[in-house]
Motif scaffolding. Structure first.
Motif, short mmCIF file in Angstrom:
data_model
loop_
_atom_site.label_atom_id
_atom_site.label_comp_id
_atom_site.label_asym_id
_atom_site.label_seq_id
_atom_site.Cartn_x
_atom_site.Cartn_y
_atom_site.Cartn_z
N GLY A 29 0.58 -0.92 0.21
CA GLY A 29 0.29 0.25 -0.47
C GLY A 29 0.91 1.18 0.15
O GLY A 29 0.46 1.73 0.00
N GLY A 30 2.27 1.27 0.04
CA GLY A 30 2.95 2.29 0.52
C GLY A 30 2.59 3.17 -0.92
O GLY A 30 2.52 4.15 -1.37
N ALA A 33 -0.30 4.47 -1.54
CA ALA A 33 -0.33 6.15 0.23
C ALA A 33 0.10 7.08 -0.87
O ALA A 33 -0.41 8.26 -0.23
N LEU A 34 1.03 7.12 -1.35
CA LEU A 34 2.32 8.07 -1.41
C LEU A 34 1.99 8.97 -3.40
O LEU A 34 2.61 9.78 -3.21
N ASP A 37 1.01 12.08 -2.83
CA ASP A 37 1.54 13.35 -1.29
C ASP A 37 2.62 13.97 -1.84
O ASP A 37 3.60 13.75 -2.40
#
Length: 124
Positions: A29-30, A33-34, A37
Motif C-alpha cells: 500500500g506504500g 498511499a504516497l 503525497d
C-alpha cells in the motif's frame, strides 16, 4: 517519511538515502498511499535546489509521475494520464542529459505505451 527526508537532504546525491524512500514505496500500500503525497515532489525539489544534477531525485520524480499515470489510467482519467506521462518523459530527458552514462537505462524505463497505442502484433 520525515526521517528519510532529513537523511536525503543531508546527502542528496547519495543513492543510499533515496533507497530508503524507495523501500517505503515498496511497502504494501506504500505506493498507493504516497503517489499523491505532495511531500515527495517537495523533497525532490529541495534536493534539486541543493544539487541540480541529483539523479536519485530525478529518478524518483520520474517514477512518481509514472505511478500517477498508472493511477490515472486505472481511474480512466485520460487527461491526467497524458499529463503525468509527459512529466515522466520530460524528467527522463533531463536525466539522460545530466547522466549520459546511464542514458540507455533512462530510455528503457520511459513510460510504457497503453495497450491501445501498441501495434496489433505486440498485443498478441
Amino acid at each position: 517519511l520525515e526521517y528519510v527526508g532529513r537523511a536525503v537532504l543531508r546527502a542528496p546525491a547519495s543513492s543510499s538515502a533515496w533507497g530508503y524512500l524507495g523501500a517505503l514505496l515498496q511497502l504494501p500500500g506504500g505506493a498507493a498511499a504516497l503517489v499523491h503525497d505532495d511531500r515527495i515532489p517537495a523533497l525532490c525539489s529541495e534536493a534539486l535546489e541543493l544539487d541540480s544534477t541529483c539523479c536519485p531525485a530525478m529518478m524518483l520524480l520520474a517514477d512518481l509521475h509514472e505511478a500517477r499515470a498508472s493511477a490515472a489510467r486505472a481511474s480512466k482519467d485520460e487527461g491526467s494520464v497524458q499529463s503525468a506521462a509527459e512529466n515522466a518523459t520530460a524528467v527522463q530527458a533531463v536525466l539522460a542529459a545530466v547522466d549520459p552514462i546511464r542514458r540507455q537505462l533512462y530510455n528503457y524505463s520511459k513510460p510504457s505505451e497503453t495497450e491501445d497505442d501498441m501495434p496489433e502484433a505486440v498485443k498478441t
